[in-house]
Design a protein around this motif. Structure first.
Motif, PDB file in Angstrom:
ATOM      1  N   GLY A  23       0.770  -1.237   0.000  1.00  0.00           N
ATOM      2  CA  GLY A  23       0.000   0.000   0.000  1.00  0.00           C
ATOM      3  C   GLY A  23       0.798   1.282   0.000  1.00  0.00           C
ATOM      4  O   GLY A  23       0.221   2.371   0.177  1.00  0.00           O
ATOM      5  N   ALA A  24       2.108   1.219  -0.227  1.00  0.00           N
ATOM      6  CA  ALA A  24       2.920   2.429  -0.277  1.00  0.00           C
ATOM      7  C   ALA A  24       2.603   3.222  -1.551  1.00  0.00           C
ATOM      8  O   ALA A  24       2.246   2.647  -2.584  1.00  0.00           O
ATOM      9  N   ASN A  25       2.763   4.528  -1.483  1.00  0.00           N
ATOM     10  CA  ASN A  25       2.520   5.412  -2.620  1.00  0.00           C
ATOM     11  C   ASN A  25       3.824   6.101  -3.037  1.00  0.00           C
ATOM     12  O   ASN A  25       4.799   6.103  -2.291  1.00  0.00           O
ATOM     13  N   ASP A  26       3.789   6.708  -4.226  1.00  0.00           N
ATOM     14  CA  ASP A  26       4.942   7.482  -4.727  1.00  0.00           C
ATOM     15  C   ASP A  26       6.221   6.658  -4.657  1.00  0.00           C
ATOM     16  O   ASP A  26       7.281   7.149  -4.237  1.00  0.00           O
ATOM     17  N   VAL A  27       6.147   5.411  -5.065  1.00  0.00           N
ATOM     18  CA  VAL A  27       7.273   4.485  -4.960  1.00  0.00           C
ATOM     19  C   VAL A  27       8.306   4.793  -6.044  1.00  0.00           C
ATOM     20  O   VAL A  27       7.989   4.767  -7.235  1.00  0.00           O
ATOM     21  N   THR A  28       9.540   5.079  -5.625  1.00  0.00           N
ATOM     22  CA  THR A  28      10.597   5.458  -6.558  1.00  0.00           C
ATOM     23  C   THR A  28      11.898   4.738  -6.223  1.00  0.00           C
ATOM     24  O   THR A  28      12.499   4.996  -5.170  1.00  0.00           O
ATOM     25  N   PRO A  29      12.364   3.823  -7.075  1.00  0.00           N
ATOM     26  CA  PRO A  29      13.649   3.167  -6.832  1.00  0.00           C
ATOM     27  C   PRO A  29      14.812   4.140  -7.022  1.00  0.00           C
ATOM     28  O   PRO A  29      14.817   4.936  -7.971  1.00  0.00           O
ATOM     29  N   ILE A  30      15.776   4.107  -6.120  1.00  0.00           N
ATOM     30  CA  ILE A  30      17.012   4.870  -6.245  1.00  0.00           C
ATOM     31  C   ILE A  30      18.158   3.894  -5.994  1.00  0.00           C
ATOM     32  O   ILE A  30      17.939   2.702  -5.851  1.00  0.00           O
ATOM     33  N   LYS A  31      19.380   4.383  -5.928  1.00  0.00           N
ATOM     34  CA  LYS A  31      20.518   3.498  -5.747  1.00  0.00           C
ATOM     35  C   LYS A  31      20.486   2.846  -4.371  1.00  0.00           C
ATOM     36  O   LYS A  31      20.548   3.506  -3.355  1.00  0.00           O
ATOM     37  N   ARG A  32      20.367   1.515  -4.335  1.00  0.00           N
ATOM     38  CA  ARG A  32      20.363   0.701  -3.126  1.00  0.00           C
ATOM     39  C   ARG A  32      19.251   1.081  -2.145  1.00  0.00           C
ATOM     40  O   ARG A  32      19.366   0.837  -0.957  1.00  0.00           O
ATOM     41  N   ALA A  33      18.180   1.631  -2.653  1.00  0.00           N
ATOM     42  CA  ALA A  33      17.059   2.009  -1.779  1.00  0.00           C
ATOM     43  C   ALA A  33      15.846   2.317  -2.633  1.00  0.00           C
ATOM     44  O   ALA A  33      15.925   2.421  -3.865  1.00  0.00           O
ATOM     45  N   VAL A  34      14.709   2.459  -1.960  1.00  0.00           N
ATOM     46  CA  VAL A  34      13.470   2.883  -2.602  1.00  0.00           C
ATOM     47  C   VAL A  34      12.826   3.926  -1.705  1.00  0.00           C
ATOM     48  O   VAL A  34      12.742   3.740  -0.490  1.00  0.00           O
ATOM     49  N   THR A  35      12.390   5.034  -2.279  1.00  0.00           N
ATOM     50  CA  THR A  35      11.655   6.045  -1.529  1.00  0.00           C
ATOM     51  C   THR A  35      10.164   5.873  -1.798  1.00  0.00           C
ATOM     52  O   THR A  35       9.759   5.419  -2.873  1.00  0.00           O
ATOM     53  N   CYS A  36       9.347   6.229  -0.817  1.00  0.00           N
ATOM     54  CA  CYS A  36       7.896   6.128  -0.968  1.00  0.00           C
ATOM     55  C   CYS A  36       7.229   6.957   0.117  1.00  0.00           C
ATOM     56  O   CYS A  36       7.897   7.544   0.970  1.00  0.00           O
ATOM     57  N   THR A  37       5.919   7.004   0.082  1.00  0.00           N
ATOM     58  CA  THR A  37       5.149   7.635   1.147  1.00  0.00           C
ATOM     59  C   THR A  37       4.134   6.631   1.678  1.00  0.00           C
ATOM     60  O   THR A  37       3.730   5.700   0.965  1.00  0.00           O
ATOM     61  N   GLY A  38       3.736   6.825   2.923  1.00  0.00           N
ATOM     62  CA  GLY A  38       2.761   5.938   3.525  1.00  0.00           C
ATOM     63  C   GLY A  38       2.446   6.358   4.945  1.00  0.00           C
ATOM     64  O   GLY A  38       3.168   7.169   5.534  1.00  0.00           O
ATOM     65  N   ASP A  39       1.383   5.806   5.492  1.00  0.00           N
ATOM     66  CA  ASP A  39       1.007   6.127   6.860  1.00  0.00           C
ATOM     67  C   ASP A  39       1.696   5.148   7.823  1.00  0.00           C
ATOM     68  O   ASP A  39       2.554   4.367   7.441  1.00  0.00           O
ATOM     69  N   LYS A  40       1.281   5.210   9.080  1.00  0.00           N
ATOM     70  CA  LYS A  40       1.884   4.370  10.106  1.00  0.00           C
ATOM     71  C   LYS A  40       1.663   2.883   9.808  1.00  0.00           C
ATOM     72  O   LYS A  40       2.531   2.046  10.096  1.00  0.00           O
ATOM     73  N   GLU A  41       0.539   2.551   9.232  1.00  0.00           N
ATOM     74  CA  GLU A  41       0.269   1.150   8.891  1.00  0.00           C
ATOM     75  C   GLU A  41       1.266   0.645   7.856  1.00  0.00           C
ATOM     76  O   GLU A  41       1.773  -0.480   7.962  1.00  0.00           O
ATOM     77  N   VAL A  42       1.579   1.467   6.866  1.00  0.00           N
ATOM     78  CA  VAL A  42       2.569   1.096   5.858  1.00  0.00           C
ATOM     79  C   VAL A  42       3.944   0.931   6.502  1.00  0.00           C
ATOM     80  O   VAL A  42       4.691   0.000   6.178  1.00  0.00           O
ATOM     81  N   LEU A  43       4.276   1.820   7.427  1.00  0.00           N
ATOM     82  CA  LEU A  43       5.563   1.729   8.133  1.00  0.00           C
ATOM     83  C   LEU A  43       5.691   0.404   8.876  1.00  0.00           C
ATOM     84  O   LEU A  43       6.716  -0.280   8.781  1.00  0.00           O
ATOM     85  N   TYR A  44       4.651   0.028   9.604  1.00  0.00           N
ATOM     86  CA  TYR A  44       4.686  -1.222  10.367  1.00  0.00           C
ATOM     87  C   TYR A  44       4.725  -2.434   9.438  1.00  0.00           C
ATOM     88  O   TYR A  44       5.476  -3.388   9.664  1.00  0.00           O
ATOM     89  N   LYS A  45       3.903  -2.399   8.376  1.00  0.00           N
ATOM     90  CA  LYS A  45       3.880  -3.508   7.428  1.00  0.00           C
ATOM     91  C   LYS A  45       5.214  -3.644   6.692  1.00  0.00           C
ATOM     92  O   LYS A  45       5.640  -4.763   6.375  1.00  0.00           O
ATOM     93  N   ALA A  46       5.870  -2.529   6.419  1.00  0.00           N
ATOM     94  CA  ALA A  46       7.161  -2.571   5.732  1.00  0.00           C
ATOM     95  C   ALA A  46       8.172  -3.362   6.549  1.00  0.00           C
ATOM     96  O   ALA A  46       8.918  -4.189   6.015  1.00  0.00           O
ATOM     97  N   ASN A  47       8.210  -3.138   7.848  1.00  0.00           N
ATOM     98  CA  ASN A  47       9.140  -3.864   8.708  1.00  0.00           C
ATOM     99  C   ASN A  47       8.776  -5.334   8.837  1.00  0.00           C
ATOM    100  O   ASN A  47       9.648  -6.188   8.947  1.00  0.00           O
TER     101      ASN A  47
END
Length: 391
Positions: A23-47
């Motif tokens: 459910g992350a938004n604005d997903v953008t791959p960069i070098k050795r990482a990915v940037t995105c936006t999300g709420d607290k639920e996305v943060l917890y689910k990501a981990n």
């Protein structure tokens, strides 16, 4: 909120797909990482759910600095009381790619001083530093003169699933193994074999994927659990949902190794995670390990040559190629290695090739489509299998 999710080189697109799935938004791959936006639920689910993530950072401050004083003043000006109090503990993790700041330990020290001084100047007390288990882990990243300061929501690297002894240094990182399975497009309906499985990293990652077991399911602590805005009810809901999704289907995942200690460790790991019915591991030499089904996929991490002479390692890779040609018709074989010279001695033409990193080692992850007869007919078989799985 903005998130910065770290991974290995070569896995950025795989991680981006995983982030979209949660459910992350604005997903953008960069070098050795990915940037995105999300709420607290996305943060917890990501981990909890991301198989190819190393850690999840929340950027809170960006600035330019070329001197120690500029660094100190920018850190000092930021309101750290929004995240910790003088009763909490914190730690600094610094990464530098800069001619202005070459020593990460000193960079971390100046950041620590600025935060501590801010609290001391306001109320006469300061939070303590705790490197082992801080309430707040702060990540400082500098590239040239560009600083990004983030809160580390993971603290301990997410590759530590819990099925391996932390004191055992395995040759293959868990995140890399999961990424390899995803690049190869392995699915639980495809028989899988690793004839040089070592302690079973590829097998364990595959079994967890097959059972829909979140990679962070066994973890007891994440960094965000010590934050002031930690939502325990939300975390318990997300964790319970993940637990309820776990299933134990019948799969064909087989591994072998000629090291009895490695085999024992692999079996122990599968037992600890209740995956021993999904994984079958035997002690055997590579050339004695036969395919467990008419068609399937091999993914393996053979020796790179650290313990073998040049002639021996080249001969060993030649033996791998001969074994594949003789016994693995209608299979797809994937090999990862940093020894590109030895890889040539496999004697087969790769059908796919990726560049990945296993720690500091640049590796090639290559696929060989083993077939008998015309390539056209072999590809028809592969496509029919994929269509059956997708349907």
């Amino acid at each position: 909120m903005k998130l910065l999710v770290k991974t290995f080189h070569g896995l950025e697109e795989v991680l981006a797909d995983e982030l979209r799935e949660i459910g992350a938004n604005d997903v953008t791959p960069i070098k050795r990482a990915v940037t995105c936006t999300g709420d607290k639920e996305v943060l917890y689910k990501a981990n909890l759910h991301l198989r190819t993530a190393l850690r999840v950072l929340v950027p809170v401050l960006k600035f330019k600095a070329k001197t120690e004083d500029e660094l100190y003043q920018n850190i000092y000006k930021y309101d750290w009381s929004a995240h910790i109090t003088e009763k909490n503990t914190f730690a600094i993790d610094a990464v530098a790619f800069s001619d202005f700041f070459k020593h990460t330990k000193y960079l971390a020290l100046k950041t620590k001083d600025a935060i501590a001084d801010q609290f001391r100047d306001k109320n006469g007390q300061r939070p303590s530093v705790n490197i082992e288990k801080p309430d707040l882990q702060i990540n400082v990243h500098v590239s040239h003169d560009q600083f990004t300061v983030s809160l580390d929501s993971s603290v301990e690297s997410l590759h530590r699933r819990g099925y391996r002894n932390p004191h055992h240094k395995a040759p293959l990182n868990e995140v890399l193994a999961a990424g390899m399975l995803k690049i190869a497009k392995w699915h639980k309906d495809i028989p899988l074999i690793d004839p040089m499985c070592g302690t079973g990293t590829i097998l364990m990652e595959a079994a967890m994927m097959a059972c829909d077991m979140a990679p962070g399911f066994k973890r007891k602590h994440f960094g965000f659990m010590s934050w002031a805005d930690y939502d325990k009810a939300l975390w318990e809901k997300i964790h319970t949902e993940a637990e309820n999704k776990i299933r134990y289907p019948k799969v064909n995942i087989v591994g072998g190794d000629n090291n009895p200690q490695a085999v024992d460790m692999a079996k122990t790991a599968s037992l600890d995670f209740r995956l021993n019915r999904q994984i079958r591991i035997v002690r055997s030499n590579m050339e004695d390990h036969m395919p467990p089904a008419p068609r399937g996929m091999m993914i393996t991490n053979p020796p790179y040559g650290e313990r073998l002479t040049k002639d021996n390692i080249n001969e060993f890779y030649k033996k791998i190629g001969s074994h594949l040609k003789k016994n693995y018709t209608d299979w797809q074989a994937w090999i990862i290695t940093s020894n590109t010279e030895a890889l040539k001695h496999v004697g087969l033409r790769p059908d796919s090739k990726y560049t990945l990193f296993n720690g500091p080692l640049e590796c090639k992850f290559v696929a060989y489509d083993m077939f008998e007869g015309e390539m056209k007919e072999f590809k028809k078989k592969i496509n029919r299998t994929k269509r059956r799985i997708d349907s």
